[in-house]
Design a protein around this motif. Structure first.
Motif, mmCIF file in Angstrom:
data_model
loop_
_atom_site.group_PDB
_atom_site.id
_atom_site.type_symbol
_atom_site.label_atom_id
_atom_site.label_comp_id
_atom_site.label_asym_id
_atom_site.label_seq_id
_atom_site.Cartn_x
_atom_site.Cartn_y
_atom_site.Cartn_z
ATOM 1 N N ALA A 153 35.466 39.080 45.274
ATOM 2 C CA ALA A 153 34.446 38.181 45.812
ATOM 3 C C ALA A 153 35.060 37.071 46.654
ATOM 4 O O ALA A 153 34.603 36.780 47.761
ATOM 5 N N GLY A 186 35.711 34.936 38.950
ATOM 6 C CA GLY A 186 35.594 36.204 38.244
ATOM 7 C C GLY A 186 35.301 36.058 36.765
ATOM 8 O O GLY A 186 34.802 35.039 36.294
ATOM 9 N N GLY A 209 30.021 36.678 42.515
ATOM 10 C CA GLY A 209 30.750 37.593 41.661
ATOM 11 C C GLY A 209 30.452 37.380 40.194
ATOM 12 O O GLY A 209 29.381 36.902 39.816
ATOM 13 N N ALA A 257 30.502 41.919 43.514
ATOM 14 C CA ALA A 257 31.279 40.882 44.192
ATOM 15 C C ALA A 257 31.032 40.799 45.694
ATOM 16 O O ALA A 257 30.645 39.745 46.222
#
Length: 358
Positions: A11, A98, A262, A277
């Motif tokens: 992402a 993440g 994401g 993402a």
């Protein structure tokens, strides 16, 4: 305009490249804990020693994008503070840290670069006849167990998890279970409560929820659980998992200068994965650019295509989904699914570098 991107996974890297492409006058800085871009969907191959999952970040970012290796301690009022005390100002920020793993002590986390490297070294050192236990019945656990079983047929491989392969359904799921049997993977339908280390850092006895105890020479943790605490620590509104609560344009409801994309964005119906993402990163950058231009952007909408599970290097299953990620009956198997998965591997990396396809 100064734009800071925190995190350089799928992402974050996609977002940085898309900003440089879409907003050529923007000053873009990427902050990442590692100087490499890590292909998380290849980490199970990194563990098994069948692929390398890292590429220097400088080779993934467009010319003109600045990159800095470091850990962000806090995001404040237009300022990013790193754990070494340095600070970087921003006009807009894209948060793309993440998801994370929380392994039990005595296990090796597959979902991080450091863990995958530990696992690779430990696996390579195991003598024939040793037992490897993979904890987690989702896609990561299945891919790790089958990759290890295929790469090291001299080992006993065990997969421990509840409702193994329930990320798929019907015949697609049965295909996965049959592949596990074919590769000799022992499936244990149970959860792990504790690992008692025996005579090595990652060798010990796993205590299961059922009360059963099983010995293992190497235990690999393949469960994704939650996101890094940066957003919560920075005072942004987060959900119960710690993901940033966003509006329909993927802006933080606490600070509209901050976009979250994401795995760390709390988008209803979104699941962890690279298929989330890039589309979110693309939508967030388009919204950022349109707001800067004084135009109204389109709200982000989910659009999934399939769920893919590798079963070693020679087999795979890809079950198609509706846009909202609910499963269809149609699926690919065997060589067709392997090709589909390879297209995902290559296409995701190329698309991330060129910032296309979202």
């Amino acid at each position: 305009m100064k734009v800071v991107v925190v995190g350089a996974g799928y992402a974050g890297t996609f977002a940085a490249n898309r900003i440089a492409k879409r907003m050529p006058g923007a000053e873009v800085t990427v902050i990442n804990e590692r100087p490499e871009f890590v292909e998380r969907i290849r980490l199970h191959q990194q563990v098994a020693g069948t692929a390398v999952a890292a590429t220097p970040l400088t080779r993934m970012l467009r010319a003109g994008i600045a990159s800095r290796t470091g850990t962000v301690d806090k995001i404040g009022d237009g300022v990013v503070t790193l754990d070494d005390g340095a600070s970087i100002d921003f006009d807009r920020l894209v948060l793309a840290v993440g998801s994370t793993v929380r392994p039990l002590p005595g296990t090796v986390p597959v979902g991080t670069w450091e863990g995958a490297e530990q696992g690779r070294a430990a696996l390579a050192a195991l003598p024939a006849g040793s037992t490897v236990t993979v904890v987690g019945g989702g896609a990561t656990g299945i891919e790790t167990a089958t990759e290890v079983a295929e790469a090291r047929p001299d080992l006993r491989v065990r997969l421990v998890g509840t409702a193994v392969a329930d990320c798929l359904s019907g015949r697609a799921r049965q295909r996965v279970l049959a592949a596990l049997r074919r590769l000799g993977v022992d499936v244990v339908d149970d959860g792990v409560e504790e690992v008692a280390v025996r005579d090595g850092r990652f060798a010990g006895v796993l205590r299961l929820r059922s009360g059963r105890e099983i010995a293992s020479d190497l235990s690999l943790w393949a469960v994704v659980a939650g996101v890094p605490p940066l957003a919560a620590r920075s005072g942004l509104e987060v959900d119960a998992v710690g993901r940033v609560v966003v509006d329909r344009f993927l802006r933080s409801v606490t600070d509209e200068r901050i976009f979250a994309v994401g795995d760390c964005a709390a988008v209803p119906g979104a699941r962890f994965g690279c298929q989330t993402a890039a589309p979110q990163a693309g939508a967030a950058v388009e919204a950022l650019a349109r707001f800067a231009e004084g135009r109204a952007p389109e709200p982000y909408a989910l659009h999934y295509v399939a769920r893919c599970v590798s079963l070693g290097g020679k087999d795979a299953v890809a079950q198609f989904t509706h846009r909202d990620d609910t499963l269809r009956d149609r699926y690919l198997k065997g060589r067709a699914a392997v090709l589909f998965k390879k297209i995902v591997f290559v296409g995701t990396k190329v698309g991330t570098r060129k910032a296309v396809g979202a």
